[in-house]
Motif scaffolding. Sequence first.
Motif, PDB file in Angstrom:
ATOM      1  N   ARG A 166       1.010  -1.299   0.043  1.00  0.00           N
ATOM      2  CA  ARG A 166       0.060  -0.065   0.120  1.00  0.00           C
ATOM      3  C   ARG A 166       0.780   1.192  -0.098  1.00  0.00           C
ATOM      4  O   ARG A 166       0.408   2.217  -0.563  1.00  0.00           O
ATOM      5  CB  ARG A 166      -0.828  -0.118   1.115  1.00  0.00           C
ATOM      6  CG  ARG A 166      -1.857  -1.293   1.081  1.00  0.00           C
ATOM      7  CD  ARG A 166      -2.822  -1.275   2.165  1.00  0.00           C
ATOM      8  NE  ARG A 166      -3.680  -0.081   2.544  1.00  0.00           N
ATOM      9  CZ  ARG A 166      -4.804  -0.198   3.161  1.00  0.00           C
ATOM     10  NH1 ARG A 166      -5.449  -1.545   3.544  1.00  0.00           N
ATOM     11  NH2 ARG A 166      -5.668   0.886   3.087  1.00  0.00           N
ATOM     12  N   ASP A 170       0.601   4.334  -2.773  1.00  0.00           N
ATOM     13  CA  ASP A 170       0.588   5.663  -2.248  1.00  0.00           C
ATOM     14  C   ASP A 170       1.593   6.353  -2.775  1.00  0.00           C
ATOM     15  O   ASP A 170       1.267   7.629  -3.296  1.00  0.00           O
ATOM     16  CB  ASP A 170       0.603   5.505  -0.850  1.00  0.00           C
ATOM     17  CG  ASP A 170      -0.577   5.104  -0.106  1.00  0.00           C
ATOM     18  OD1 ASP A 170      -1.715   4.656  -0.854  1.00  0.00           O
ATOM     19  OD2 ASP A 170      -1.140   4.827   0.945  1.00  0.00           O
ATOM     20  N   VAL A 173       1.103   7.098  -6.528  1.00  0.00           N
ATOM     21  CA  VAL A 173      -0.267   8.025  -6.868  1.00  0.00           C
ATOM     22  C   VAL A 173      -0.055   9.454  -6.556  1.00  0.00           C
ATOM     23  O   VAL A 173      -0.444  10.204  -7.152  1.00  0.00           O
ATOM     24  CB  VAL A 173      -1.466   7.196  -5.931  1.00  0.00           C
ATOM     25  CG1 VAL A 173      -2.486   8.456  -6.064  1.00  0.00           C
ATOM     26  CG2 VAL A 173      -1.877   6.062  -6.395  1.00  0.00           C
ATOM     27  N   SER A 174       0.906   9.652  -5.398  1.00  0.00           N
ATOM     28  CA  SER A 174       1.500  10.939  -4.822  1.00  0.00           C
ATOM     29  C   SER A 174       2.187  11.597  -6.048  1.00  0.00           C
ATOM     30  O   SER A 174       2.199  12.859  -6.060  1.00  0.00           O
ATOM     31  CB  SER A 174       2.026  10.903  -3.673  1.00  0.00           C
ATOM     32  OG  SER A 174       3.287  10.474  -3.834  1.00  0.00           O
ATOM     33  N   ARG A 178      -1.341   6.976 -12.469  1.00  0.00           N
ATOM     34  CA  ARG A 178      -2.554   6.324 -12.476  1.00  0.00           C
ATOM     35  C   ARG A 178      -2.551   4.704 -13.072  1.00  0.00           C
ATOM     36  O   ARG A 178      -3.592   4.151 -12.589  1.00  0.00           O
ATOM     37  CB  ARG A 178      -3.691   7.244 -13.240  1.00  0.00           C
ATOM     38  CG  ARG A 178      -3.687   8.730 -12.914  1.00  0.00           C
ATOM     39  CD  ARG A 178      -4.216   8.881 -11.787  1.00  0.00           C
ATOM     40  NE  ARG A 178      -5.701   8.540 -11.594  1.00  0.00           N
ATOM     41  CZ  ARG A 178      -6.615   8.577 -10.755  1.00  0.00           C
ATOM     42  NH1 ARG A 178      -6.091   9.081  -9.309  1.00  0.00           N
ATOM     43  NH2 ARG A 178      -7.986   8.421 -10.617  1.00  0.00           N
ATOM     44  N   ALA A 201      -4.947  -0.758  -2.110  1.00  0.00           N
ATOM     45  CA  ALA A 201      -4.612   0.538  -2.281  1.00  0.00           C
ATOM     46  C   ALA A 201      -5.032   0.991  -3.685  1.00  0.00           C
ATOM     47  O   ALA A 201      -5.486   2.456  -3.632  1.00  0.00           O
ATOM     48  CB  ALA A 201      -3.079   0.458  -2.256  1.00  0.00           C
ATOM     49  N   GLU A 204      -8.711   1.701  -3.475  1.00  0.00           N
ATOM     50  CA  GLU A 204      -8.791   2.969  -2.695  1.00  0.00           C
ATOM     51  C   GLU A 204      -8.799   4.388  -3.138  1.00  0.00           C
ATOM     52  O   GLU A 204      -9.354   5.353  -2.899  1.00  0.00           O
ATOM     53  CB  GLU A 204      -8.088   2.847  -1.261  1.00  0.00           C
ATOM     54  CG  GLU A 204      -8.444   1.903  -0.154  1.00  0.00           C
ATOM     55  CD  GLU A 204      -7.767   1.817   1.140  1.00  0.00           C
ATOM     56  OE1 GLU A 204      -7.893   1.366   1.796  1.00  0.00           O
ATOM     57  OE2 GLU A 204      -6.461   2.324   0.833  1.00  0.00           O
ATOM     58  N   HIS A 205      -7.702   4.417  -4.371  1.00  0.00           N
ATOM     59  CA  HIS A 205      -7.600   5.499  -5.041  1.00  0.00           C
ATOM     60  C   HIS A 205      -8.382   5.805  -6.311  1.00  0.00           C
ATOM     61  O   HIS A 205      -8.280   6.513  -7.095  1.00  0.00           O
ATOM     62  CB  HIS A 205      -6.019   5.694  -5.461  1.00  0.00           C
ATOM     63  CG  HIS A 205      -5.112   5.843  -4.327  1.00  0.00           C
ATOM     64  ND1 HIS A 205      -4.854   6.902  -3.847  1.00  0.00           N
ATOM     65  CD2 HIS A 205      -4.147   4.881  -3.612  1.00  0.00           C
ATOM     66  CE1 HIS A 205      -3.909   7.115  -2.774  1.00  0.00           C
ATOM     67  NE2 HIS A 205      -3.332   5.779  -2.890  1.00  0.00           N
TER      68      HIS A 205
END
Length: 332
Positions: A166, A170, A173-174, A178, A201, A204-205
């Motif tokens: 995860r 994260d 994505v930060s 995508r 994860a 969740e995004h």
Amino acid sequence: MARPTMEDVARVANVSRALVSLVMRGSPKVSAQRRTAVLEAAEQLGYSPHVMARALASRTSTVLGVMLSDLHNPFFAEVADGLDSAARAEGFELIINSGGRSPARERRALNSLLSFRPAGLALLGPVVPSSAIESAAEESPIVLVSRSSRLSTVDTVNDDGEAGSRMAVDHLVSLGHRRIAHLDGGGGSQSALRRRGFQIAMREHGLEPEVFRSEYTDAAGAKAVKEMLLARETPPTAVVAANDYNAVGAISALEEAGLRVPQDVSVIGYDNTSLASMRHVSLTTIDQPRAEMGRLAAEALLQRVRDGRTDPVRKLLHPKLVTRSTTCPPPA
């Protein structure tokens, strides 16, 4: 030249063989003068006690057996190094072998280690069936590293693989990614947890997880990337690899296909082995505290051996992100 024996040491030190034996076992019943004479004679002759013979004679063992899942993966070597340091500090030696990531070979390797009558066994990332581990635990204390178990006779030392994956997602994505793919560890130990963490994860995004079957090797990482590039007209902008070793293979295949890392495709590994920190690799990865895992494994075994503990120990360590040069924002 013949290997010097205990009788040779006794002759040079002018003492009995029985007294040499007492000195080698660290008995407090020997005077300082005689102990010094024996140790000096042993050093002069280059004598060292045969660990296995001593264990058989005394019905006790100062040997710990260690089975590595894969000799090529530096993760296991670094865990074993931590285990070795902790064991030596307590007067124990290691015997190491490998099962080569094969359940059948691991079963044979496990039986081979048991034949040495070790004080305990540490199995690092084993893929052998749980029934074989349960059977071996009837003969010797066992700790598993990088594998979960519900067996009450077995201790475990793991990192939180789901949380680690995860973190990887994260981080990507930060940076703005995508389209992220995961090269999983196949049937390898802990691969299901890492795969699940990736999938959770991503969802969740609000992203669709895409997983490509792989293994914990560089060759498997390269193969999975080639399959991924064939399967997709537009490649992902980031890859979460099964481990550092897998990531190196993935990077090689990406570069062979004319893609730059990280400018075209970011890559993140898992383990934070010495391989990841090499300057020409400089891999962004998820850190597992390898030496600490080894130390805790040795500690768990010695608690069972010396203290008679019977309740299972479950150590779960927290991974962390280590950012280096293989991740950056996706291309515009």
